[in-house]
Write a protein that holds these residues in place. Structure first.
Motif, PDB file in Angstrom:
ATOM      1  N   LEU A 237       0.834  -1.209   0.000  1.00 45.27           N
ATOM      2  CA  LEU A 237       0.000   0.000   0.000  1.00 45.27           C
ATOM      3  C   LEU A 237       0.866   1.255   0.000  1.00 45.27           C
ATOM      4  O   LEU A 237       0.587   2.222  -0.726  1.00 45.27           O
ATOM      5  CB  LEU A 237      -0.914   0.000   1.215  1.00 45.27           C
ATOM      6  CG  LEU A 237      -2.132  -0.922   1.183  1.00 45.27           C
ATOM      7  CD1 LEU A 237      -2.805  -0.963   2.546  1.00 45.27           C
ATOM      8  CD2 LEU A 237      -3.124  -0.486   0.105  1.00 45.27           C
ATOM      9  N   ALA A 238       1.900   1.270   0.822  1.00 41.85           N
ATOM     10  CA  ALA A 238       2.776   2.435   0.890  1.00 41.85           C
ATOM     11  C   ALA A 238       3.503   2.649  -0.433  1.00 41.85           C
ATOM     12  O   ALA A 238       3.677   3.793  -0.882  1.00 41.85           O
ATOM     13  CB  ALA A 238       3.774   2.275   2.034  1.00 41.85           C
ATOM     14  N   GLU A 239       3.926   1.576  -1.075  1.00 43.85           N
ATOM     15  CA  GLU A 239       4.610   1.709  -2.369  1.00 43.85           C
ATOM     16  C   GLU A 239       3.669   2.296  -3.415  1.00 43.85           C
ATOM     17  O   GLU A 239       4.076   3.163  -4.212  1.00 43.85           O
ATOM     18  CB  GLU A 239       5.130   0.346  -2.813  1.00 43.85           C
ATOM     19  CG  GLU A 239       6.323  -0.145  -1.991  1.00 43.85           C
ATOM     20  CD  GLU A 239       6.696  -1.580  -2.290  1.00 43.85           C
ATOM     21  OE1 GLU A 239       5.876  -2.280  -2.959  1.00 43.85           O
ATOM     22  OE2 GLU A 239       7.779  -2.028  -1.856  1.00 43.85           O
TER      23      GLU A 239
ATOM     24  N   ARG B   7       0.519  -2.930   9.328  1.00 42.89           N
ATOM     25  CA  ARG B   7       0.663  -2.318   8.004  1.00 42.89           C
ATOM     26  C   ARG B   7       1.567  -1.080   8.056  1.00 42.89           C
ATOM     27  O   ARG B   7       2.283  -0.785   7.086  1.00 42.89           O
ATOM     28  CB  ARG B   7      -0.719  -1.987   7.428  1.00 42.89           C
ATOM     29  CG  ARG B   7      -1.535  -3.241   7.090  1.00 42.89           C
ATOM     30  CD  ARG B   7      -2.734  -2.934   6.214  1.00 42.89           C
ATOM     31  NE  ARG B   7      -3.763  -2.176   6.887  1.00 42.89           N
ATOM     32  CZ  ARG B   7      -4.865  -2.694   7.426  1.00 42.89           C
ATOM     33  NH1 ARG B   7      -5.052  -4.016   7.404  1.00 42.89           N
ATOM     34  NH2 ARG B   7      -5.767  -1.926   7.991  1.00 42.89           N
ATOM     35  N   MET B   8       1.548  -0.348   9.180  1.00 42.13           N
ATOM     36  CA  MET B   8       2.479   0.764   9.340  1.00 42.13           C
ATOM     37  C   MET B   8       3.918   0.271   9.378  1.00 42.13           C
ATOM     38  O   MET B   8       4.824   0.932   8.847  1.00 42.13           O
ATOM     39  CB  MET B   8       2.135   1.554  10.602  1.00 42.13           C
ATOM     40  CG  MET B   8       0.852   2.364  10.488  1.00 42.13           C
ATOM     41  SD  MET B   8       0.353   3.143  12.052  1.00 42.13           S
ATOM     42  CE  MET B   8       1.685   4.292  12.325  1.00 42.13           C
ATOM     43  N   ASP B   9       4.151  -0.888   9.990  1.00 41.23           N
ATOM     44  CA  ASP B   9       5.493  -1.478   9.950  1.00 41.23           C
ATOM     45  C   ASP B   9       5.890  -1.771   8.499  1.00 41.23           C
ATOM     46  O   ASP B   9       7.055  -1.596   8.120  1.00 41.23           O
ATOM     47  CB  ASP B   9       5.532  -2.767  10.767  1.00 41.23           C
ATOM     48  CG  ASP B   9       5.526  -2.515  12.272  1.00 41.23           C
ATOM     49  OD1 ASP B   9       5.654  -1.349  12.685  1.00 41.23           O
ATOM     50  OD2 ASP B   9       5.397  -3.495  13.036  1.00 41.23           O
ATOM     51  N   GLY B  10       4.922  -2.218   7.701  1.00 42.53           N
ATOM     52  CA  GLY B  10       5.196  -2.455   6.286  1.00 42.53           C
ATOM     53  C   GLY B  10       5.532  -1.173   5.549  1.00 42.53           C
ATOM     54  O   GLY B  10       6.415  -1.153   4.675  1.00 42.53           O
ATOM     55  N   ALA B  11       4.839  -0.076   5.890  1.00 44.09           N
ATOM     56  CA  ALA B  11       5.157   1.216   5.283  1.00 44.09           C
ATOM     57  C   ALA B  11       6.566   1.656   5.650  1.00 44.09           C
ATOM     58  O   ALA B  11       7.304   2.201   4.814  1.00 44.09           O
ATOM     59  CB  ALA B  11       4.127   2.261   5.725  1.00 44.09           C
TER      60      ALA B  11
ATOM     61  N   ASP C  64       1.095   6.394   8.128  1.00 43.85           N
ATOM     62  CA  ASP C  64      -0.207   5.987   7.593  1.00 43.85           C
ATOM     63  C   ASP C  64      -0.844   7.226   6.966  1.00 43.85           C
ATOM     64  O   ASP C  64      -0.131   8.141   6.563  1.00 43.85           O
ATOM     65  CB  ASP C  64      -1.089   5.376   8.685  1.00 43.85           C
ATOM     66  CG  ASP C  64      -1.340   6.317   9.853  1.00 43.85           C
ATOM     67  OD1 ASP C  64      -0.621   7.335   9.975  1.00 43.85           O
ATOM     68  OD2 ASP C  64      -2.251   6.043  10.649  1.00 43.85           O
ATOM     69  N   ALA C  65      -2.184   7.235   6.840  1.00 43.62           N
ATOM     70  CA  ALA C  65      -2.872   8.321   6.128  1.00 43.62           C
ATOM     71  C   ALA C  65      -2.283   8.448   4.724  1.00 43.62           C
ATOM     72  O   ALA C  65      -1.747   9.477   4.329  1.00 43.62           O
ATOM     73  CB  ALA C  65      -2.785   9.630   6.891  1.00 43.62           C
ATOM     74  N   LEU C  66      -2.387   7.349   3.962  1.00 41.24           N
ATOM     75  CA  LEU C  66      -1.767   7.266   2.640  1.00 41.24           C
ATOM     76  C   LEU C  66      -2.610   8.015   1.618  1.00 41.24           C
ATOM     77  O   LEU C  66      -3.183   7.461   0.685  1.00 41.24           O
ATOM     78  CB  LEU C  66      -1.619   5.801   2.232  1.00 41.24           C
ATOM     79  CG  LEU C  66      -0.882   4.895   3.226  1.00 41.24           C
ATOM     80  CD1 LEU C  66      -0.810   3.468   2.692  1.00 41.24           C
ATOM     81  CD2 LEU C  66       0.515   5.430   3.510  1.00 41.24           C
TER      82      LEU C  66
END
Length: 375
Positions: free
Chosen positions: A33-35, A69-73, A89-91
């Motif tokens: 998601l972050a990517e 998921r924030m760790d993933g970001a 977050d807040a993508l």
């Protein structure tokens, strides 16, 4: 696993809609998601380290899926996941806010016994610069012209499909594999004001994170009520309310009063409709006030929806009801109905038609399943 496809619209249409499917662990999903958000121009927001630490702690305790998921970001950005100076977050890639209309038809009033919710997502068809009173920049697209449908298939926990205009880790509409459906609407359009100052993340759930929080953590309406009443949440000056429905025929609207009080509006085994005024202030749909110049037709749209909510309704009746309150292409306010969704809580599906341009041009209805299966 990550799969990105183009599902509706094109370069000559108002909207180009993408469907993003993500499977794996929550850290892996968060990295993907972050990517994607970085590709769209997102960057992490600087934050007071004390607030940043408190946010991570709150998510770890109350929304562990989001915390992972924030760790993933952090991994996508090459950052320490325990750092406190940036909100991971807040993508977001466009601003937030909307009008909207929604209706819930319980299984007892459905011709096939399937509970359904229909909703119109109403928003400006203009650029961010124009909304802020300026002129569009070179090549600037309308802020709502690139929505995403996101199917998330985690190794553990509830699978879901969500529809979002502006934040890849939030949503405007969503349903999970347990049949819990959530949608957001502006709660008091007549008195809504633009956010004052920067929209800095706070501790708890932001407006568009709240629906995603529910589809991640709750399997039915009772669990959702408890989760909402026990959660910490905030908005950026535009108060929203939420229609929540489940596969067992339960539904309610959650909203906050101007004094901060929390309200759950539950009509039991009956249709439940909501537009853009506080329902707890007007509990009787038969005794609504007249619309004023700044009410965005909220009372008239609610009357129309209840007039359409007959004792036995088909899925097509729900769609016709939403068409009856679709935003006109001419009028004092430059809004359009940018998509119409129909949730089937028994089938665990979200169906959507997307606005492609004036003249009544909408995409064909696309059906997405919360478990990622083809429909």
């Amino acid at each position: 696993m990550k799969n990105l496809t183009h599902v509706a619209g094109g370069k000559n249409d108002f909207q180009l809609v993408r469907h993003l499917t993500l499977a794996g662990g929550q850290v892996e999903i968060g990295r993907a998601l972050a990517e994607e958000a970085r590709r769209l121009g997102w960057a992490p927001t600087p934050i007071d380290p004390v607030v940043g630490r408190a946010r991570r702690t709150w998510f770890e305790r109350h929304w562990p899926q989001h915390h992972a998921r924030m760790d993933g970001a952090a991994a996508a950005l090459g950052l320490d996941p325990d750092q406190d100076e940036l909100a991971l977050d807040a993508l977001a890639f466009v601003p937030e806010g909307s009008g909207c209309s929604a209706m819930w038809i319980p299984p007892s009033a459905a011709a096939d016994g399937h509970g359904r919710a229909g909703r119109n997502y109403d928003f400006f068809p203009t650029t961010t610069s124009e909304i802020m009173g300026g002129t569009p920049g070179p090549g600037e697209l309308p802020m709502a012209s690139r929505p995403y449908v996101i199917t998330t298939l985690p190794d553990e926990g509830l699978a879901s499909v969500v529809l979002t205009m502006n934040e890849l880790d939030g949503c405007m509409d969503g349903i999970n594999a347990a049949g819990l459906a959530v949608m957001l609407l502006v709660a008091d359009f007549e008195h809504a004001e633009p956010p004052k100052g920067p929209a800095t993340p706070q501790v708890g759930l932001a407006s568009v994170q709240l629906p995603r929080f529910l589809v991640d953590t709750c399997a039915n309406a009772d669990q959702a009520k408890q989760a909402l009443l026990g959660a910490k949440h905030y908005d950026f000056g535009v108060a929203l309310h939420y229609l929540v429905a489940d596969a067992y025929g339960q539904a309610f609207v959650w909203e906050r009063g101007t004094d901060g009080s929390e309200h759950v509006i539950d009509l039991g085994d009956a249709p439940l409709c909501v537009t853009n005024h506080l329902l707890h202030r007007h509990p009787d749909p038969a005794r609504l006030p007249a619309d004023g110049p700044h009410s965005f037709g909220t009372f008239g749209r609610l009357r129309t929806l209840y007039d359409r909510a007959s004792s036995v309704m088909t899925a097509e009746d729900v769609r016709d009801g939403m068409d009856a309150v679709r935003q006109p292409e001419t009028g004092d306010l430059p809004f359009r109905t940018l998509w119409t969704t129909v949730f089937d809580t028994a089938a665990r599906t979200l169906s959507a038609r997307f606005y492609l341009g004036d003249g009544g041009r909408y995409s064909e209805e696309l059906v997405f399943s919360a478990d990622g299966s083809a429909r």
